[in-house]
Design a protein around this motif. Structure first.
Motif, PDB file in Angstrom:
ATOM      1  N   GLU A 430       0.839  -1.198   0.000  1.00  0.00           N
ATOM      2  CA  GLU A 430       0.000   0.000   0.000  1.00  0.00           C
ATOM      3  C   GLU A 430       0.872   1.245   0.000  1.00  0.00           C
ATOM      4  O   GLU A 430       1.859   1.331   0.733  1.00  0.00           O
ATOM      5  CB  GLU A 430      -0.910  -0.013   1.225  1.00  0.00           C
ATOM      6  CG  GLU A 430      -1.936   1.108   1.268  1.00  0.00           C
ATOM      7  CD  GLU A 430      -3.009   0.857   2.306  1.00  0.00           C
ATOM      8  OE1 GLU A 430      -3.898   0.010   2.058  1.00  0.00           O
ATOM      9  OE2 GLU A 430      -2.965   1.491   3.373  1.00  0.00           O
ATOM     10  N   ARG A 432       0.494   5.317   0.675  1.00  0.00           N
ATOM     11  CA  ARG A 432      -0.426   6.249   1.325  1.00  0.00           C
ATOM     12  C   ARG A 432       0.052   7.684   1.099  1.00  0.00           C
ATOM     13  O   ARG A 432       1.182   8.019   1.427  1.00  0.00           O
ATOM     14  CB  ARG A 432      -0.491   5.959   2.830  1.00  0.00           C
ATOM     15  CG  ARG A 432      -0.945   4.538   3.130  1.00  0.00           C
ATOM     16  CD  ARG A 432      -0.733   4.160   4.586  1.00  0.00           C
ATOM     17  NE  ARG A 432      -1.212   2.799   4.843  1.00  0.00           N
ATOM     18  CZ  ARG A 432      -1.068   2.159   6.003  1.00  0.00           C
ATOM     19  NH1 ARG A 432      -0.449   2.764   7.025  1.00  0.00           N
ATOM     20  NH2 ARG A 432      -1.538   0.932   6.152  1.00  0.00           N
ATOM     21  N   THR A 455      -4.990   6.359  -0.930  1.00  0.00           N
ATOM     22  CA  THR A 455      -4.164   5.148  -0.923  1.00  0.00           C
ATOM     23  C   THR A 455      -4.315   4.407  -2.242  1.00  0.00           C
ATOM     24  O   THR A 455      -5.372   4.438  -2.878  1.00  0.00           O
ATOM     25  CB  THR A 455      -4.576   4.190   0.219  1.00  0.00           C
ATOM     26  OG1 THR A 455      -5.954   3.816   0.054  1.00  0.00           O
ATOM     27  CG2 THR A 455      -4.406   4.844   1.574  1.00  0.00           C
ATOM     28  N   ASP A 507     -12.722   2.653   0.430  1.00  0.00           N
ATOM     29  CA  ASP A 507     -11.851   1.904  -0.472  1.00  0.00           C
ATOM     30  C   ASP A 507     -12.660   1.276  -1.601  1.00  0.00           C
ATOM     31  O   ASP A 507     -13.744   0.719  -1.368  1.00  0.00           O
ATOM     32  CB  ASP A 507     -11.112   0.793   0.290  1.00  0.00           C
ATOM     33  CG  ASP A 507     -10.076   1.351   1.260  1.00  0.00           C
ATOM     34  OD1 ASP A 507      -9.633   2.487   1.046  1.00  0.00           O
ATOM     35  OD2 ASP A 507      -9.719   0.638   2.212  1.00  0.00           O
ATOM     36  N   TYR A 543      -6.374   3.091   8.942  1.00  0.00           N
ATOM     37  CA  TYR A 543      -5.822   2.356   7.805  1.00  0.00           C
ATOM     38  C   TYR A 543      -6.096   0.864   7.965  1.00  0.00           C
ATOM     39  O   TYR A 543      -6.367   0.378   9.064  1.00  0.00           O
ATOM     40  CB  TYR A 543      -4.321   2.600   7.690  1.00  0.00           C
ATOM     41  CG  TYR A 543      -3.978   3.971   7.158  1.00  0.00           C
ATOM     42  CD1 TYR A 543      -4.232   4.311   5.837  1.00  0.00           C
ATOM     43  CD2 TYR A 543      -3.398   4.937   7.983  1.00  0.00           C
ATOM     44  CE1 TYR A 543      -3.918   5.567   5.338  1.00  0.00           C
ATOM     45  CE2 TYR A 543      -3.070   6.200   7.498  1.00  0.00           C
ATOM     46  CZ  TYR A 543      -3.340   6.511   6.173  1.00  0.00           C
ATOM     47  OH  TYR A 543      -3.034   7.752   5.691  1.00  0.00           O
TER      48      TYR A 543
END
Length: 545
Positions: A430, A432, A455, A507, A543
């Protein structure tokens, strides 16, 4: 090095650099002034209690990594300050020299430990958020509580609470609610073993929960933990020894099983339903035959934790490692050994960008399969806001060809929600981004933009050996390679707003590789017609790891 070895007054001048162009040699000179070496002559505790109960000096002294007669050590002073702050009783802690409490000489220093107390008794009502340790579910709820941070004068905390909790908030279309009533107690310091500090925490809890549209559970539990704070320079800087005792009973097992059987239209479908309910049937039979005081589970646990993250909710560097095991303690019907390892790593690419990765694996050895039970919170699930985001929560698992055939001819959606697997392998990469504050923006607009995060991620993983089906019959031909090519892969983007506990995020993820697709669909999802219909979106607080 000097400051950590007694040289309190040490300092150095700015380095000077000389360049010899003839011999092509650079010379760097640094002048150090160590001063006299200092010992600690006295330690005095000064409290600003604001009417709160005082923590005993003996308890506070136990948190110090230095004592009278030791050479001054700046690192130990900071560790001591953090230990005192970690008791939870103090709003502010400082440790420094003070001529007002003793004479400062050429070889000795008096130290003042100043503590400003927090309000110790609090009644509370409001919303809360937490994340479960084993399955990484985000949960929100409403809580009524009473908290005393220093009930015994040695920083012991007592918390009474009642909660209504919405578990796994990413499952907004099929929510799971739970009512809790509990009492927790914590003692941050019991004794010291070398450089390690041992504490105590315990909890008595009763909860009523619904784990799917069919089945409801009633659970009372008692937990004791002995957390151990290890030296900070070790890879594993914390560990705990745990004991869990559960009295778990299915409330409506026969009714829920009947509903599932009524929806099964064929004899083969009914046989599959019987198979999937088998694990809970063992718990139901135990609840009928046992006395009310006999526990359904006695579990011992050991956890090793390594944590060097610079922040808890939005880390920019460091790692977090957790190696844990739970095992049957000889009573009850929860007969299993559970091993799990997880690792997360974080590093800053620039001022606003962080790269993060995680890996997680686990396996459950299940003893006496026909007559024992694995609690649902100890089973492995994949998919969802904090797992492989291209799949719905709990709906990613590896299906063999035989299970796919059964699944395509039988409604097993109810079983996917409350029956997990015995093995898991998953991970994420990931990136960010934290939005910067534009130069053209006013302070108000700039602060709002600076709260934004974005992200980009790649998730991979799967769970194996679904407990709904017998291993020896349905998974006996599973090879090592199946655990590799059987990993689902998804990619996606996330958008969020930064909060004190991490971003409130949205997301969007698309599965790319589906290792066991239904209806003979292409495993490479992008090759399917209308592949955009497989998009998943999730809501999360903080997160994903």
């Amino acid at each position: 090095i000097l400051l950590n070895n007694g040289y309190f007054y040490s300092y150095y001048l700015q380095p000077t650099v000389e360049i010899d162009t003839l011999y092509k040699v650079d010379s760097i000179t640094v002048r150090f002034f160590p001063g006299e070496r200092q010992k600690i002559s006295s330690i005095v505790f000064v409290d600003s209690t604001f009417g709160q109960k005082v923590v005993t000096n003996k308890m506070k002294n136990n948190q110090l990594a230095f004592q009278v007669g030791d050479w001054y050590n700046r690192q130990k002073v900071e560790v001591s300050r953090q230990n005192l702050q970690g008791l939870g009783t103090f709003e502010f802690v400082s440790i420094d020299t003070s001529s007002s409490i003793g004479q400062i000489t050429d070889s000795s220093l008096p130290f003042k430990v100043y503590t400003r107390y927090r309000k110790q008794q609090e009644w509370g009502f409001g919303f809360y958020y937490n994340r479960t340790t084993y399955d990484n579910f985000d949960n929100v709820g409403i809580e009524f509580s009473y908290l005393n941070r220093n009930i015994g004068g040695i920083a012991q905390s007592l918390n009474l609470f009642s909660r209504i909790e919405w578990q796994n908030i990413s499952r907004y279309f099929s929510p799971e609610f739970e009512w809790q009533l509990g009492l927790s107690f914590a003692q941050p310091y019991l004794w010291r073993v070398g450089n390690s500090v041992v504490g105590l925490s315990s909890q008595l809890l009763h909860l009523e929960s619904r784990i799917n549209t069919y089945l409801q559970m009633s659970t009372s539990s008692f937990m004791v933990k002995l957390p151990v704070r290890l030296p900070r320079w070790t890879y594993f800087n914390g560990m705990s020894f745990d004991i869990f005792v559960d009295w778990q009973r299915p409330v409506n097992f026969l009714e829920s099983k009947k509903k599932a059987l009524d929806e099964a239209k064929t004899d083969s479908s009914k046989a599959v339903v019987e198979q999937t309910f088998k694990i809970y049937n063992s718990l139901y039979e135990f609840s009928k035959e046992s006395h009310w005081y006999e526990p359904s589970a006695l579990i011992f646990g050991i956890n090793l934790i390594g944590d060097t993250r610079d922040e808890l909710f939005s880390p920019t560097k460091g790692y977090f490692t957790n190696l844990s095991t739970d095992f049957w303690g000889g009573f009850g019907i929860s007969k299993y050994l559970r091993l799990q390892y997880s690792y997360s790593f974080f590093t800053s690419l620039n001022k606003y960008t962080v790269f993060a990765l995680k890996a997680r694996t686990g396996y459950i050895y299940w003893f006496d399969v026909d007559n024992s039970y694995i609690p649902v919170e100890k089973q492995f699930f994949a998919g969802g806001a904090n797992s492989v985001r291209g799949w719905r929560s709990r709906h990613l698992r590896y299906f063999t060809d035989r299970i796919l055939f059964v699944k395509e001819n039988t409604n097993l959606s109810f079983a996917e929600d409350f029956i997990g697997s015995r093995a898991i392998l998953e991970g994420s990469f990931e990136v960010r981004w934290r939005f910067g504050r534009p130069r053209w923006a006013s302070d108000v607009v700039g602060n709002i933009i600076n709260m934004g995060v974005m992200t980009g991620f790649i998730d991979w993983g799967n769970t194996f050996n679904w407990i709904a089906f017998n291993d020896e019959e349905y998974y006996k031909d599973l090879k090592f390679l199946d655990y590799i090519i059987g990993l689902g892969v998804s990619v996606g983007l996330g958008f969020g707003i930064q909060t004190p506990v991490g971003p409130l995020r949205f997301d969007f993820a698309l599965p790319v590789w589906d290792p066991t697709p239904e209806n003979n669909l292409d495993k490479f999802v992008l090759s399917r017609s209308g592949f955009l219909e497989y998009f998943q979106y999730h809501i999360g607080l903080g997160y994903s790891f």
